[in-house]
Design an enzyme around this catalytic site. Structure first.
Site, short mmCIF file in Angstrom:
data_model
loop_
_atom_site.label_atom_id
_atom_site.label_comp_id
_atom_site.label_asym_id
_atom_site.label_seq_id
_atom_site.Cartn_x
_atom_site.Cartn_y
_atom_site.Cartn_z
CB CYS A 92 -0.85 0.04 1.26
SG CYS A 92 -1.87 -1.42 1.48
NE ARG A 114 4.20 1.64 -1.58
CZ ARG A 114 5.24 0.85 -1.41
NH1 ARG A 114 6.26 0.93 -2.24
NH2 ARG A 114 5.27 -0.02 -0.43
CE LYS A 163 6.26 -12.92 -18.89
NZ LYS A 163 5.30 -13.69 -18.15
O1 M6R Z 1 -4.88 -11.62 -14.67
P1 M6R Z 1 -4.65 -13.02 -15.11
O2 M6R Z 1 -3.59 -13.73 -14.34
O3 M6R Z 1 -5.92 -13.84 -15.15
O4 M6R Z 1 -4.15 -12.90 -16.61
C1 M6R Z 1 -3.91 -14.02 -17.39
C2 M6R Z 1 -3.09 -13.68 -18.62
O5 M6R Z 1 -3.77 -12.75 -19.42
C3 M6R Z 1 -1.71 -13.12 -18.24
O6 M6R Z 1 -1.01 -14.01 -17.44
C4 M6R Z 1 -0.88 -12.83 -19.50
O7 M6R Z 1 -0.57 -14.02 -20.14
C5 M6R Z 1 0.39 -12.05 -19.13
N1 M6R Z 1 0.54 -10.91 -19.97
C6 M6R Z 1 1.63 -12.85 -19.25
O8 M6R Z 1 2.75 -12.13 -18.92
#
Ligand code: M6R
Length: 610
Positions: free
Chosen positions: A2, A27, A487
Site C-alpha cells: 500500500c 503501490r 515472456k
Molecule cells: O490476470 P490473469 O492472471 O488472469 O491474466 C492471465 C493472462 O492474461 C496473463 O497471465 C498474461 O498471459 C500475461 N501478460 C503474461 O505475462
C-alpha cells in the site's frame, strides 16, 4: 503493498497528503483515505476505488483545515476494497487514526481479545486491531503507546499514527514494510516511498526494521522500539519523479522482477507452521474433510497463470494423490468438462478479472464443482465468484508481462498441494517439513538468484538478434520453459517455443540448425541425465545452448555455451527460482530491441473480453 504518506508542518496538510497519494498510486489503488488533525478532532475521509473518488468525497464533505495528517492508498490483503475497509482506521472513540502497509499475522487472536473487553470493530481488516490496541494502551504519550502496541504485533508492518490527544505529532514504525522520513524546513514527512516526497524534500532517512520516528514540524527523533535513540544518516535523492516511481529501475517489469523476494515473503507470511508440519490458510472454508472427499482437481487459467497451473497440477497430483490437471480456461468451458461435486476447480489469476477464467469457473459451478481461487487482486470478480480464495499477495503488478504474480502463484500452489496432501494423508510428516523448510528459504534464495542479473544482461542482449528460440525441459522444467518462451514472445517479439525435452526427436529437432539458440532448464536430479542427452542432440546440430541448472547438478557437458546456476532448493520448488533468469533474459533482449517493455504491442494487462 500500500502507499502511506504523513505530514507535520506549518502548511495545510490535506493538499500535500493528496499529492503524495497520487504519486504512490502505483503501490495500490483499490481505496484511499486521509485523516487530518483539526481543532481537537481527527477528521477522516475514505472512499473505495481510485483516488479521484476520495477527492470527490472531500469536495462534498470538506476538511476545514489542519497542519498534521496521514494518508493511505490501499492494495487490499484482508477485507475486500470498500469504504469501511479503506484506511485510516480508528478506535471506538475516534481518538487514534492508523494507516498500515503489511500484514498482521496474529490479528484474529488480537481482535478476539479486544472484542472480549468491549471493543467494537467496524471493518474486516487486520489493521483495525492496531487502533483499538492504541486506545487500550494510551497513557498520555503516543510514542510509548505505540511501543507497547508493536510489541504485541506479529507480521509485517509500516505504520503511521496520529492522535487528537497530541495534535502536533505523528509516529511511524517499520517492521519489514518500507518507510522513509523526509526532512524539510519547519515541516517533516513520512512515506512508503520516495516519489511521494520529491516535490517537498530530497533529504531522507530510511527507517530500518525495529525503528520508530517521532515526527513534528520542527524535529524528527528516531529511536528503536525500546526508546533508545538511533543516529540516522541522510540520503540526498537525485532521482527524477519517473525514475523514483520505478524505484530507480528503467521499467516496472525490472522493478517487479526484483520485488520477487519480498512478494514471496508476503505470499508465505503466516502460512507455514513447521511445528505441526502444516500449512495454515486463514479463512479457507475447504476443510481437511472436504479435501479427503475430492476425486479430481482442475486448475483453470490463461497465459502465465496457466503455466503456474501446470506446476500446480503436477505438485497436487504428486503430493495429494489426487488426479489433477491444468486447463486453458478458454478451452475448458467449451468442451463440456466432466466435473461434479467431487471436483475441485481452482481458478488461478493475477487480476481476478480475466473473462475466460471467470466463464470457466461459472461453467464448473453449473456442474456442481467446488470452487477455489488463487488470486492476487482482493475483491476481484474471480475472488468474489469463488467465495473460497487464497490470495497471492504479490502487490500491484503494473507491467503487462507477469513476473512476481507468477512466482507467488507457484508458491501458493505449493502451499495448497501440501495442505491437500496433509489433509488426505498422502504427505508424510518428514516430506512436509522438507517442503515447508524449502518454502521458508525461497525469499532469500530468490534474492541470490537475482544477484546474477548483471551477468545475464549480455546473454539476453545477444538473444535480441534471434529470429526463433527454443526452450527445453522435463516435468516442472518444461513448465519453466513454457513461461520463459511466453515472456520473450510478449515483450521482445521473438518467436519462441517450449517443448518437453523428450519430445524433441519426435519433430522439433528438425528445426535446429547451426546457431539456433536453445534454452535448457534442468533442475530435477532424477531427470538431469535425460535432459543432458537432449542437450547433446541439439549441440550435435549446431545449437547455441544456454542452460539453467540447479547448482549441485553437473553442468550438462562442457559444450553448454552459457551456464546459469540457481541455488539448491527442493526439486518441487525450483520453478520459482529457475524462471527468474528467463524473465531477465527476456527483459534484456526486449531492452536491446528498444521495445516498449511495460506495455507490449497488442496486449492489455487484464483481458476482459473473449
Ligand atoms: O490476470 P490473469 O492472471 O488472469 O491474466 C492471465 C493472462 O492474461 C496473463 O497471465 C498474461 O498471459 C500475461 N501478460 C503474461 O505475462
Amino acid at each position: 503493498m500500500c502507499g502511506i504518506v504523513g505530514y507535520a508542518g506549518r502548511r495545510q496538510a490535506l493538499p500535500i497528503l493528496l499529492d503524495g497519494l497520487r504519486r504512490l498510486e502505483y503501490r495500490g489503488y483499490d481505496s484511499a483515505g486521509v485523516a487530518v488533525l483539526n481543532n481537537g478532532t481527527v477528521e477522516v475521509r475514505r472512499a473505495a476505488g481510485r483516488l479521484e473518488n476520495l477527492v470527490e468525497r472531500l469536495a462534498q464533505d470538506p476538511i476545514p483545515g489542519g497542519q498534521v495528517g496521514i494518508g493511505h492508498t490501499r492494495w487490499a490483503t484482508h477485507g475486500r476494497p470498500s469504504d469501511v475497509n479503506a484506511h485510516p482506521h480508528c478506535d471506538c472513540s475516534g481518538q487514534f487514526a492508523v494507516v498500515h502497509n503489511g500484514i498482521i499475522e496474529n490479528h484474529a487472536a488480537l481482535r478476539r481479545r479486544l472484542e472480549d473487553t468491549g471493543h467494537r470493530f467496524t471493518s474486516e481488516t487486520d489493521t483495525e486491531v492496531i487502533a483499538h490496541l492504541l486506545e487500550a494502551e494510551y497513557d498520555g504519550d503516543l510514542a510509548e503507546a505505540v511501543r507497547r502496541v508493536v510489541a504485541q504485533l506479529e507480521g509485517a508492518f509500516a505504520l503511521v499514527i496520529a492522535t487528537r490527544r497530541e495534535p502536533g505529532r505523528i509516529v511511524a514504525v517499520r517492521q519489514e514494510s518500507p518507510l522513509i522520513v523526509g526532512l524539510g524546513r519547519d515541516e517533516n514527512f513520512v512515506a512508503s516511498d520516495i516519489p511521494a516526497l520529491l516535490p517537498y524534500t530530497r533529504r531522507i532517512h530510511v527507517l530500518e526494521n525495529g525503528e520508530m520516528a517521532d515526527i513534528r514540524a520542527d524535529r524528527v527523533t528516531v529511536t528503536d522500539w525500546n526508546g533508545k535513540p538511533v543516529q540516522k544518516a541522510f540520503i540526498d535523492v537525485t532521482w527524477d519523479a519517473d525514475a523514483a516511481e520505478k524505484g530507480g529501475y528503467p521499467h516496472f517489469m525490472l522493478k517487479e522482477i526484483h520485488e520477487q523476494p519480498q512478494a514471496l515473503a508476503d505470499a508465505l507470511r503466516g502460512r507455514l507452521d513447521p511445528d505441526g508440519a502444516r500449512v495454515v490458510f486463514e479463512d479457507l472454508s475447504l476443510t481437511p474433510e472436504d479435501a479427503r472427499r475430492l476425486r479430481q482437481v482442475y486448475f483453470v487459467a490463461c497465459g502465465t497463470a496457466y503455466h503456474a497451473s501446470l506446476a500446480a497440477a503436477l505438485l497436487t497430483e504428486r503430493l495429494a494423490g489426487v488426479p489433477a490437471r491444468a486447463e486453458i480456461a478458454s478451452e475448458f468451458r467449451y468442451r463440456d468438462p466432466l466435473v461434479d461435486e467431487h471436483t475441485l476447480v481452482v481458478a488461478v489469476s493475477q487480476s481476478g478479472e480475466t473473462i475466460d477464467t471467470l466463464s470457466a469457473l461459472r461453467a464448473a459451478r453449473e456442474r456442481g464443482a467446488r470452487l477455489l481461487g488463487i488470486v492476487n487482486v482482493v475483491g476481484s470478480s474471480i475472488a468474489r465468484d469463488c467465495g473460497d480464495v487464497i490470495y497471492t499477495r504479490a502487490g500491484p503488478e503494473i507491467s503487462v508481462a507477469s513476473t512476481k504474480a507468477y512466482t507467488t502463484q507457484l508458491a501458493v500452489a505449493a502451499l495448497l498441494a501440501v495442505y491437500l496432501g496433509r489433509a488426505r494423508g498422502t504427505l508424510g510428516d518428514h516430506q512436509a517439513r522438507e517442503l515447508l523448510a524449502g518454502l521458508r528459504d525461497l525469499p532469500e534464495l530468490a534474492r541470490e538468484t537475482l544477484d546474477q542479473a548483471g551477468e545475464l544482461r549480455p546473454v539476453g542482449e545477444a538473444l535480441a538478434q534471434a529470429r526463433d528460440l527454443y526452450y527445453l525441459g522435463r516435468g516442472l522444467d518444461w513448465v519453466t520453459g513454457m513461461e520463459g518462451q511466453l515472456k520473450i514472445k510478449e515483450i521482445a517479439y521473438i518467436h519462441a517455443e517450449a517443448y518437453p525435452a523428450g519430445e524433441l526427436k519426435h519433430g522439433p529437432l528438425a528445426l535446429i540448425e547451426d546457431g539456433s539458440p536453445v534454452v535448457v532448464v534442468s533442475t530435477q536430479p532424477d531427470l538431469h541425465r535425460k535432459t543432458a542427452s537432449n542437450v547433446q542432440e541439439v549441440k550435435a546440430r549446431g545449437a547455441r545452448v544456454i542452460a539453467v541448472v540447479r547448482e549441485d547438478l553437473d553442468d550438462l557437458g562442457a559444450e553448454v555455451d552459457h551456464l546459469i546456476r540457481i541455488p539448491r532448493v527442493h526439486p518441487f520448488l525450483t520453478p520459482v527460482l529457475a524462471v527468474m533468469p528467463l524473465q531477465l533474459l527476456a527483459y534484456y533482449a526486449a531492452a536491446a530491441r528498444g521495445a516498449d517493455i511495460d506495455k507490449p504491442r497488442n496486449l492489455a494487462k487484464s483481458v476482459t473480453v473473449e
